[in-house]
Design a protein around this motif. Structure first.
Motif, PDB file in Angstrom:
ATOM      1  N   GLN A 124       0.869  -1.135  -0.015  1.00 22.68           N
ATOM      2  CA  GLN A 124       0.018   0.014   0.066  1.00 22.68           C
ATOM      3  C   GLN A 124       0.841   1.255  -0.033  1.00 22.68           C
ATOM      4  O   GLN A 124       0.363   2.507  -0.267  1.00 22.68           O
ATOM      5  CB  GLN A 124      -0.959   0.129   1.338  1.00 22.68           C
ATOM      6  N   ILE A 125       2.088   1.201   0.336  1.00 25.91           N
ATOM      7  CA  ILE A 125       2.977   2.446   0.594  1.00 25.91           C
ATOM      8  C   ILE A 125       3.233   3.268  -0.695  1.00 25.91           C
ATOM      9  O   ILE A 125       3.062   4.538  -0.637  1.00 25.91           O
ATOM     10  CB  ILE A 125       4.474   2.065   1.193  1.00 25.91           C
ATOM     11  N   PRO A 126       3.598   2.444  -2.019  1.00 26.56           N
ATOM     12  CA  PRO A 126       3.727   3.385  -2.981  1.00 26.56           C
ATOM     13  C   PRO A 126       2.530   4.221  -3.329  1.00 26.56           C
ATOM     14  O   PRO A 126       2.869   5.505  -3.427  1.00 26.56           O
ATOM     15  CB  PRO A 126       4.015   2.461  -3.991  1.00 26.56           C
ATOM     16  N   GLY A 171      11.924   3.158   1.280  1.00 20.27           N
ATOM     17  CA  GLY A 171      12.996   2.106   1.317  1.00 20.27           C
ATOM     18  C   GLY A 171      12.452   0.819   1.668  1.00 20.27           C
ATOM     19  O   GLY A 171      12.529  -0.490   1.238  1.00 20.27           O
ATOM     20  N   ALA A 172      11.143   0.932   2.684  1.00 22.81           N
ATOM     21  CA  ALA A 172      10.682  -0.415   3.163  1.00 22.81           C
ATOM     22  C   ALA A 172       9.657  -0.963   2.080  1.00 22.81           C
ATOM     23  O   ALA A 172       9.726  -2.146   1.923  1.00 22.81           O
ATOM     24  CB  ALA A 172       9.489   0.098   4.287  1.00 22.81           C
ATOM     25  N   ALA A 173       9.269  -0.011   1.115  1.00 26.93           N
ATOM     26  CA  ALA A 173       8.418  -0.460   0.112  1.00 26.93           C
ATOM     27  C   ALA A 173       9.190  -1.155  -1.015  1.00 26.93           C
ATOM     28  O   ALA A 173       9.038  -2.184  -1.512  1.00 26.93           O
ATOM     29  CB  ALA A 173       7.631   0.597  -0.517  1.00 26.93           C
ATOM     30  N   LEU A 174      10.688  -1.097  -1.083  1.00 29.71           N
ATOM     31  CA  LEU A 174      11.574  -1.674  -2.003  1.00 29.71           C
ATOM     32  C   LEU A 174      12.115  -2.939  -1.289  1.00 29.71           C
ATOM     33  O   LEU A 174      12.468  -3.984  -1.946  1.00 29.71           O
ATOM     34  CB  LEU A 174      12.883  -0.713  -2.267  1.00 29.71           C
ATOM     35  N   THR A 184      10.396   3.205 -10.205  1.00 29.96           N
ATOM     36  CA  THR A 184      10.713   1.870 -10.118  1.00 29.96           C
ATOM     37  C   THR A 184       9.688   1.037  -9.380  1.00 29.96           C
ATOM     38  O   THR A 184       9.338  -0.256  -9.804  1.00 29.96           O
ATOM     39  CB  THR A 184      11.847   1.699  -8.859  1.00 29.96           C
ATOM     40  N   MET A 185       8.857   1.868  -8.433  1.00 29.38           N
ATOM     41  CA  MET A 185       7.573   1.071  -7.950  1.00 29.38           C
ATOM     42  C   MET A 185       6.664   0.800  -9.071  1.00 29.38           C
ATOM     43  O   MET A 185       5.640  -0.195  -9.292  1.00 29.38           O
ATOM     44  CB  MET A 185       6.766   1.936  -6.837  1.00 29.38           C
ATOM     45  N   ALA A 195       5.067  -2.776 -10.032  1.00 28.36           N
ATOM     46  CA  ALA A 195       3.759  -2.844 -10.124  1.00 28.36           C
ATOM     47  C   ALA A 195       3.236  -3.421 -11.470  1.00 28.36           C
ATOM     48  O   ALA A 195       2.320  -4.359 -11.152  1.00 28.36           O
ATOM     49  CB  ALA A 195       2.624  -1.508  -9.808  1.00 28.36           C
ATOM     50  N   LYS A 196       3.913  -3.475 -12.532  1.00 32.09           N
ATOM     51  CA  LYS A 196       3.898  -4.307 -13.583  1.00 32.09           C
ATOM     52  C   LYS A 196       4.333  -5.514 -13.793  1.00 32.09           C
ATOM     53  O   LYS A 196       4.476  -6.389 -14.641  1.00 32.09           O
ATOM     54  CB  LYS A 196       4.477  -3.417 -14.719  1.00 32.09           C
ATOM     55  N   GLY A 197       4.948  -6.095 -12.668  1.00 31.99           N
ATOM     56  CA  GLY A 197       5.588  -7.103 -12.427  1.00 31.99           C
ATOM     57  C   GLY A 197       7.035  -7.397 -12.984  1.00 31.99           C
ATOM     58  O   GLY A 197       7.540  -8.439 -12.829  1.00 31.99           O
ATOM     59  N   ARG A 198       7.428  -6.330 -13.356  1.00 30.51           N
ATOM     60  CA  ARG A 198       8.890  -6.499 -13.785  1.00 30.51           C
ATOM     61  C   ARG A 198       9.637  -6.409 -12.501  1.00 30.51           C
ATOM     62  O   ARG A 198       9.203  -5.541 -11.396  1.00 30.51           O
ATOM     63  CB  ARG A 198       9.338  -5.313 -14.558  1.00 30.51           C
TER      64      ARG A 198
END
Lengths: 102, 237
Positions: free
Chosen positions: A42-44, B98-101, B128-129, B133-136
């Motif tokens: 959910q963060i992005p 950073g956590a989302a990465l 990058t996100m 999100a596109k699966g790459r």
């Protein structure tokens, strides 16, 4: 370079890097339970919405209308450069109109 | 569907072509980024920083938000503690980013993961996100975009300090809106239907309110935290 200036810059660099690496470090230590994973997912969206919300929702009419134009172009074309050019162009024209009307 | 997603997340590559893709996707944004670096170099000089000092700051700190904010504090004698604390507060949003990465980057060797995040800025992180999100799953996408942005930011700071900037007010040319437009385009691609309504509404409301009532950059962190937590709570505990 004055010592205090160098010190300030180096400490700023360390502080910024700590925040960049800290999130990654924390996430690698979260047991990736389903809930933690769901939160990270959910963060992005939430961060991106927060980045633009003050400009789009509380910025002014030019910004709000330009935002609508950007979303329409982004959904139709899926092209980032096209969306960016649309946004910048629309906001410049509308801000000029606002200025000339006031 | 859960297992397919879990399988996709098991793989994380780190290739040259991923880095090049990341860099090329950052090029349009960097036209604005370069102009803003020129402005930073110019303002830094007015604030009493030498051109070399300003360029060193851009190269080592690499954070436009933090660097612009501390210029307001740059007086003699230098309030080093206040400057560093302000930088830390402005950077707190990086913790969430950073956590989302994490799910992808924790599968990389440490040097690649922790080296890459030095170059994590709002723009290349957001791109990058969008890729993830596109699966790459090519993690070098972040580094490629980041290296281009880092180089451009440092060089434009230097040039701004040496020549000054013809563009004193980027908002007059709509350049401030370039970032907003890119973020909006990425948001459009992340819409997941009705399940996005609650977290995004909460994020927007908290961000607008914090931007209005609190100083500085808190709105990004607070909106991001509130929105992402609302999204999890909504799913049920």
């Amino acid at each position: 370079m004055v010592f205090e200036t160098l010190l300030a810059i180096v400490l700023m660099a360390l502080a910024t890097y700590a925040t960049r690496a800290g999130g990654l470090w924390l996430a690698s230590r979260l047991d990736l339970s389903e809930r933690a994973g769901a939160w990270l997912d959910q963060i992005p969206g939430a961060i991106l919405v927060s980045l633009v919300a003050p400009t789009v929702l509380a910025g002014g009419l030019a910004e709000a209308l330009a935002a609508v134009a950007v979303v329409i172009v982004a959904l139709r074309t899926s092209s980032l450069p096209a969306a960016m050019v649309t946004g910048v162009g629309t906001v410049v024209v509308l801000r000029a109109m606002e200025t000339s009307l006031l | 569907m859960v297992t397919a997603k879990a399988q996709a997340e098991d793989k994380a590559t780190f290739t040259l072509s991923g880095a090049l893709a990341g860099a090329s996707r950052c090029v349009p944004i960097e036209i604005s980024g370069f102009a803003i670096g020129l402005v930073f170099g110019t303002l830094a000089k007015q604030a009493g920083l030498g051109t070399f000092e300003a360029a060193a700051m851009s190269a080592l700190v690499f954070s436009g938000a933090a660097q612009f904010v501390v210029l307001g504090l740059w007086t003699a004698p230098l309030p080093v503690a206040a400057i560093v604390l302000t930088t830390l507060v402005v950077g707190l949003r990086h913790l969430l980013m950073g956590a989302a990465l994490g799910p992808v980057f924790s599968k990389l060797p440490r040097l690649k993961a922790y080296g890459s995040v030095f170059f994590m800025a709002d723009e290349n992180w957001a791109l990058t996100m969008g890729e993830f999100a596109k699966g790459r799953r090519d993690a070098a996408f972040l580094l490629g975009g980041g290296l281009l942005m880092w180089f451009s930011w440092t060089v434009s700071t230097l040039l701004g300090g040496v020549f000054g900037s013809a563009i004193q007010n980027p908002s007059r040319w709509g350049l401030d809106f370039a970032f907003t437009a890119v973020f909006l385009a990425l948001i459009s691609g992340m819409w997941k239907g009705r399940s996005s309504i609650l977290p995004w509404t909460v994020a927007a409301a908290v961000a607008v309110a914090s931007h209005h009532w609190m100083p500085g950059q808190w709105y990004i962190l607070l909106g991001g935290l509130a929105g992402s937590l609302a999204g999890v709570v909504r799913r049920g505990v």
